[in-house]
Design an enzyme around this catalytic site. Structure first.
Site, PDB file in Angstrom:
ATOM      1  N   PRO A  93     117.341  59.117  65.287  1.00  6.96           N
ATOM      2  CA  PRO A  93     116.074  59.809  65.008  1.00  6.96           C
ATOM      3  C   PRO A  93     116.210  61.254  64.536  1.00  6.96           C
ATOM      4  O   PRO A  93     115.984  62.201  65.287  1.00  6.96           O
ATOM      5  CB  PRO A  93     115.349  59.730  66.341  1.00  6.96           C
ATOM      6  CG  PRO A  93     116.458  59.734  67.347  1.00  6.96           C
ATOM      7  CD  PRO A  93     117.578  58.963  66.716  1.00  6.96           C
ATOM      8  N   CYS A  94     116.539  61.438  63.266  1.00  2.10           N
ATOM      9  CA  CYS A  94     116.678  62.793  62.736  1.00  2.10           C
ATOM     10  C   CYS A  94     115.345  63.535  62.668  1.00  2.10           C
ATOM     11  O   CYS A  94     115.330  64.761  62.553  1.00  2.10           O
ATOM     12  CB  CYS A  94     117.364  62.773  61.382  1.00  2.10           C
ATOM     13  SG  CYS A  94     116.577  61.703  60.178  1.00  2.10           S
ATOM     14  N   HIS A  95     114.233  62.814  62.784  1.00  2.48           N
ATOM     15  CA  HIS A  95     112.931  63.506  62.756  1.00  2.48           C
ATOM     16  C   HIS A  95     112.731  64.369  64.000  1.00  2.48           C
ATOM     17  O   HIS A  95     111.870  65.221  64.018  1.00  2.48           O
ATOM     18  CB  HIS A  95     111.775  62.506  62.612  1.00  2.48           C
ATOM     19  CG  HIS A  95     111.578  61.626  63.793  1.00  2.48           C
ATOM     20  ND1 HIS A  95     112.289  60.455  63.967  1.00  2.48           N
ATOM     21  CD2 HIS A  95     110.760  61.754  64.858  1.00  2.48           C
ATOM     22  CE1 HIS A  95     111.901  59.900  65.103  1.00  2.48           C
ATOM     23  NE2 HIS A  95     110.980  60.661  65.665  1.00  2.48           N
TER      24      HIS A  95
END
Length: 109
Positions: A76-78
């Site tokens: 989850p780079c967000h």
């Protein structure tokens, strides 16, 4: 097979405790592992991730590893934000990042 939007729209950052065969450099692998450790509903700054992986001056390289992440649902780079808490780039657009974080309850806008 679900499309990216279908999966994350329903359950952003669902727990995917799966063995992943993700190809990347040793540095990218450390960044991506750190991203998976960010609890749902929380965020971490690029600088925090750099410190967590033992490279406190590699903030831009951490951002680069986020850009190179091809498994946004599993990694989850967000959940990574600027040091001041503001949102910055995201492969699917900053507005999508905002929606995902709002759904998780992070409070970042």
């Amino acid at each position: 097979m679900l499309a990216f939007g279908e999966c994350v729209d329903e359950k952003p950052r669902i727990s995917l405790d799966l063995p992943l065969d993700v190809r990347g450099t040793a540095f990218q692998q450390r960044v991506w592992r750190a991203l998976r450790e960010i609890p749902v509903g929380e965020t971490a700054s690029y600088a925090e991730i750099a410190r967590r992986i033992g490279h406190p001056r590699a903030v831009r390289a951490v951002a680069g590893a986020c850009v190179d992440n091809n498994l946004a649902v599993a990694i989850p780079c967000h959940g990574v934000v600027r040091t001041d808490g503001s949102l910055s780039g995201y492969a699917w657009g900053v507005e999508r990042k905002r929606v995902l974080l709002d759904r998780e309850g992070s409070g970042k806008t």
